[in-house]
Design a protein around this motif. Sequence first.
Motif, PDB file in Angstrom:
ATOM      1  N   GLU A 149      13.681  52.079  64.150  1.00 19.80           N
ATOM      2  CA  GLU A 149      13.077  51.431  62.836  1.00 19.80           C
ATOM      3  C   GLU A 149      14.180  50.874  62.082  1.00 19.80           C
ATOM      4  O   GLU A 149      14.123  49.891  61.314  1.00 19.80           O
ATOM      5  CB  GLU A 149      12.382  51.845  62.221  1.00 19.80           C
ATOM      6  CG  GLU A 149      11.765  52.039  60.908  1.00 19.80           C
ATOM      7  CD  GLU A 149      10.657  53.442  60.578  1.00 19.80           C
ATOM      8  OE1 GLU A 149      10.165  52.822  59.505  1.00 19.80           O
ATOM      9  OE2 GLU A 149       9.749  54.210  61.346  1.00 19.80           O
ATOM     10  N   GLY A 150      15.224  51.780  61.593  1.00 22.41           N
ATOM     11  CA  GLY A 150      16.105  51.278  61.439  1.00 22.41           C
ATOM     12  C   GLY A 150      17.192  49.908  61.762  1.00 22.41           C
ATOM     13  O   GLY A 150      17.099  49.339  61.111  1.00 22.41           O
ATOM     14  N   ILE A 151      17.032  50.047  62.783  1.00 22.49           N
ATOM     15  CA  ILE A 151      17.712  48.873  63.399  1.00 22.49           C
ATOM     16  C   ILE A 151      17.237  47.292  62.702  1.00 22.49           C
ATOM     17  O   ILE A 151      17.925  46.410  62.247  1.00 22.49           O
ATOM     18  CB  ILE A 151      18.347  48.801  64.612  1.00 22.49           C
ATOM     19  CG1 ILE A 151      19.485  49.500  64.911  1.00 22.49           C
ATOM     20  CG2 ILE A 151      18.620  47.403  65.465  1.00 22.49           C
ATOM     21  CD1 ILE A 151      19.989  49.621  66.467  1.00 22.49           C
ATOM     22  N   THR A 152      15.595  47.535  62.998  1.00 24.78           N
ATOM     23  CA  THR A 152      14.471  46.579  62.863  1.00 24.78           C
ATOM     24  C   THR A 152      14.872  46.463  61.645  1.00 24.78           C
ATOM     25  O   THR A 152      14.789  44.900  61.293  1.00 24.78           O
ATOM     26  CB  THR A 152      13.439  46.811  63.192  1.00 24.78           C
ATOM     27  OG1 THR A 152      14.021  47.439  64.332  1.00 24.78           O
ATOM     28  CG2 THR A 152      12.251  46.163  62.661  1.00 24.78           C
ATOM     29  N   GLN A 247      18.237  31.968  63.402  1.00 28.14           N
ATOM     30  CA  GLN A 247      17.883  32.031  64.706  1.00 28.14           C
ATOM     31  C   GLN A 247      18.695  33.546  65.052  1.00 28.14           C
ATOM     32  O   GLN A 247      19.901  33.356  64.563  1.00 28.14           O
ATOM     33  CB  GLN A 247      17.709  30.896  65.664  1.00 28.14           C
ATOM     34  CG  GLN A 247      17.014  29.624  65.324  1.00 28.14           C
ATOM     35  CD  GLN A 247      15.701  30.517  65.678  1.00 28.14           C
ATOM     36  OE1 GLN A 247      15.797  30.693  67.011  1.00 28.14           O
ATOM     37  NE2 GLN A 247      14.984  30.283  65.592  1.00 28.14           N
ATOM     38  N   PHE A 248      17.900  34.165  65.329  1.00 30.61           N
ATOM     39  CA  PHE A 248      19.340  35.411  66.008  1.00 30.61           C
ATOM     40  C   PHE A 248      20.334  34.996  67.213  1.00 30.61           C
ATOM     41  O   PHE A 248      20.596  34.914  68.630  1.00 30.61           O
ATOM     42  CB  PHE A 248      18.873  36.297  66.431  1.00 30.61           C
ATOM     43  CG  PHE A 248      19.570  37.837  66.814  1.00 30.61           C
ATOM     44  CD1 PHE A 248      20.125  38.513  66.385  1.00 30.61           C
ATOM     45  CD2 PHE A 248      19.875  38.327  68.338  1.00 30.61           C
ATOM     46  CE1 PHE A 248      20.652  39.771  66.277  1.00 30.61           C
ATOM     47  CE2 PHE A 248      20.068  39.349  68.630  1.00 30.61           C
ATOM     48  CZ  PHE A 248      20.739  40.127  67.665  1.00 30.61           C
ATOM     49  N   PRO A 376      12.344  45.059  68.447  1.00 35.93           N
ATOM     50  CA  PRO A 376      11.839  44.135  68.466  1.00 35.93           C
ATOM     51  C   PRO A 376      12.585  42.519  67.875  1.00 35.93           C
ATOM     52  O   PRO A 376      13.612  43.377  66.888  1.00 35.93           O
ATOM     53  CB  PRO A 376      10.325  44.070  67.377  1.00 35.93           C
ATOM     54  CG  PRO A 376      10.395  45.609  67.615  1.00 35.93           C
ATOM     55  CD  PRO A 376      12.115  46.462  67.409  1.00 35.93           C
ATOM     56  N   GLY A 377      11.945  41.553  68.155  1.00 32.76           N
ATOM     57  CA  GLY A 377      12.657  40.108  67.817  1.00 32.76           C
ATOM     58  C   GLY A 377      14.256  40.210  68.868  1.00 32.76           C
ATOM     59  O   GLY A 377      15.108  39.635  67.998  1.00 32.76           O
ATOM     60  N   THR A 378      14.614  41.281  69.234  1.00 34.15           N
ATOM     61  CA  THR A 378      15.852  41.225  69.666  1.00 34.15           C
ATOM     62  C   THR A 378      15.759  41.477  71.582  1.00 34.15           C
ATOM     63  O   THR A 378      14.713  42.067  71.853  1.00 34.15           O
ATOM     64  CB  THR A 378      16.725  42.354  69.441  1.00 34.15           C
ATOM     65  OG1 THR A 378      16.718  43.183  69.937  1.00 34.15           O
ATOM     66  CG2 THR A 378      17.169  42.142  67.844  1.00 34.15           C
ATOM     67  N   PRO A 379      17.058  41.163  72.660  1.00 35.96           N
ATOM     68  CA  PRO A 379      16.951  41.613  73.930  1.00 35.96           C
ATOM     69  C   PRO A 379      17.010  42.977  73.859  1.00 35.96           C
ATOM     70  O   PRO A 379      16.911  43.550  75.124  1.00 35.96           O
ATOM     71  CB  PRO A 379      17.739  40.802  74.771  1.00 35.96           C
ATOM     72  CG  PRO A 379      18.442  39.940  73.612  1.00 35.96           C
ATOM     73  CD  PRO A 379      17.682  40.048  72.191  1.00 35.96           C
TER      74      PRO A 379
END
Length: 809
Positions: A149-152, A247-248, A376-379
């Motif tokens: 949650e913190g990273i997201t 874009q990430f 979420p949103g990352t590999p």
Amino acid sequence: RDRHQVPVQLSRLAPDGRAAGRRGVSVSGHGRSAGLTVNNQRRQSLFFSDQWLTYLTDFETVRELSTGKGLAFVVITSTLLYLALGTATTLGAPLPPESGSKSWPLPVVFLLLSLVIGTIGFVVFRAQSSALKNNDLNGLNAVAELKVEGITRWLAERRANARSLSGGPVIGAAVARWLKNNGDDDRRQLLDTLRTIRENYGFADVVLLDLTGRPLLGDNLGDTMGSAAAVTPARIVSEALASNQPQFIDLERRPKDGAIGMGFVAPLYQPETGSTPRQPLGAIRFNIRPDSFLYPFLASWPLKSTTGESFLARRDGDTVLYLSPLRYRPDAALTLSLPLTSPDLPVARALLLEGPVIEGRDYRQVPVLETALPVPGTPWMLLSKMDEEEALTGTRRLLAVTGILIAASLCVSAAVLILLWQRQRLRWAYDKLAQSQRVASSEAKFRSYIEHSPLAVYVVDEDGRFVETNPAGLALAGHDAATLRTMTITDILIEEDRERARSDFADLARTGVMEAEYQVLTPDGSPLYILVRAVKISETRFIGFSQDITERKQAEAQIQALNADLERRVDERTAELVGANRELDSFAYAVSHDLRAPLRAMGGFSAALIEDHTEHLNDEARSHLGNIITASRKMGELVEGLLVLSRSTRGELQRDRVDVSALAAAIQLELTRTAPGRAVECRIEPGLQVRGDARMIDVVLRNLLSNAWKYTRHTAAPVVRVYRSNQDDQEWICVADNGAGFDMAHAGKLFKPFQRLHREDEFPGIGIGLATVQRIVHRHGGTIIGEGAVGRGATFRFSLPSPVTGNAP
């Protein structure tokens, strides 16, 4: 606070690393728990353990309370066990060796108690250890949720910053002017804008890219993040422009100095002015140092643990690539990779989506408990783990406490059983003393009964030698006690009974009981018969009761003599009856031949005289000759009736099942054929059956039915019935008609030969039929009764000893 405490309140960290308030995250695992059925486990834990106390106090206090409660449970249970077993009467006392009995119930009870206590301890230990393990896993899962949650949120804020900064009209207009004029002032002003963004928002650097991803301008180019000057893939720029979203850019290591960076590429457009549409200018790359927030945030651990850590990993082809520093490998970020096919590697199983990650071996090949959640949103896959050795610390403590409680329970149970054993020994000793007193009293009573018994009582050993007797026994045997003790049971019997007595005594030793009659050899030589009843009271002691039955035997001998005389007299009477029957047979034969011949001659000559000389005879002579013919015929019928009557009482009687209904129907059909002009209603009840001689029963029914037909001759609507009735507690077969009937005052003549109640000219007959019927019924051992009234018909009913009705056998 101890890591096993439930729930654990974790502090959420803001993107800048500061505390963002105590937003409670329960280690019980609400939310994603990598497939763990936490609610069921919590219910099981609350049922089997004292976890609910952890909501009120810490784990150490709960453990002390649980231990004290366990010891109190042992003491209370043992006390109740002692009271329950002490009052039980079905266990049986462990008797001393001299009692000759084996003691097994209490050891068996101890073994059963040991099994039960061990089973309960094992179940409790498994439940508690499972609860502790679930707490560890739930804590790891909560930490993973916190980190994700913190990273997201941090990535979302960085993405939002990139979106808002790149989409503003100021920077778009500044880039458009610089690209158009290429002036130094415009370039310097643009650099100041990029520097302000980098410093205010904490980016490593901010780089302006053209449409192919080539860097055009940056405020920190050539500095420590000079790698940002490297060409960004045009694909990422195109995707940013096509989606109009940042874009990430995943974590990557700079080849020059090995620094690690990441970031976002946001689209950049020329602002729309008047009729000029919005035009793409390129993109802005916002570079981020992971060691500024990401890596410190991962390294932080909100629970008390010496081995706990969180890290990021992703799939890189057929390998697992670690993306962050590790607790035991600080240089592992983007350098440590392990095969994806490692069977015990939890992160590999998580990346392959093979189910919940619980146990395995980490990059050090050390057993760990581990949980994994995707970012979420990352590999990226975020994993939180703890060494299994540390997780087992609480389990070992629990095992020690459980072992102490089990040992205490077994010791107390053994003490309880020893107390019971001692109590049973005391009770056995008391019971033995009381039993000895009862035996002594019983022996005294038994001896008194034996001494005063009118029956002769003998006690013998296994060889048949007399051991003890009473006064009645001495009187019966005719010897004194000393002499009788030198003798055996066969010595007092006559020679003919001794071998049988030995066989009976052998049977007594085998079966335990015996009853027989013998003749005693008395000293004075007088005959004496005795009845002996004996029982086996032990392997070497037998007791017998003898009764003098001489008078009974003499009475039996007299009865046998009387029976023999009676049988002789019966045989004589039977022979006389046989002779008389033979004489009757001879008489019947003589009657049938000697009387019939003269009668036939009289009738024949009279008929010939009328036929040949009728013209010479006057009316009176012809009348006399007719009377002679009629008298001779009548005499012939009387002779035939006498023969029928004599035959009805001779011959062997057969008793078979006779279908009365069928037989009556057949006779009724014959009578109908002989008198075709008569209309007689015949009612025959179906299923009538009796046991008797079928030939004789046919004679009975034929006579009764013929009489019914004859005496209904003058009845307007004749009815003949054959039915069953119950009268006088007997079953009767009845033949009834509605004909002439008879006067009951003359009923005594019904069954006498040649006695008639009606005139010959009214109802012809010789009066022999009912006499024949009565003799046949009496020969079967039955009864026949006739009842009637003048002008209202008659009923004849007969009953045989074994009447059968319906379908009964």
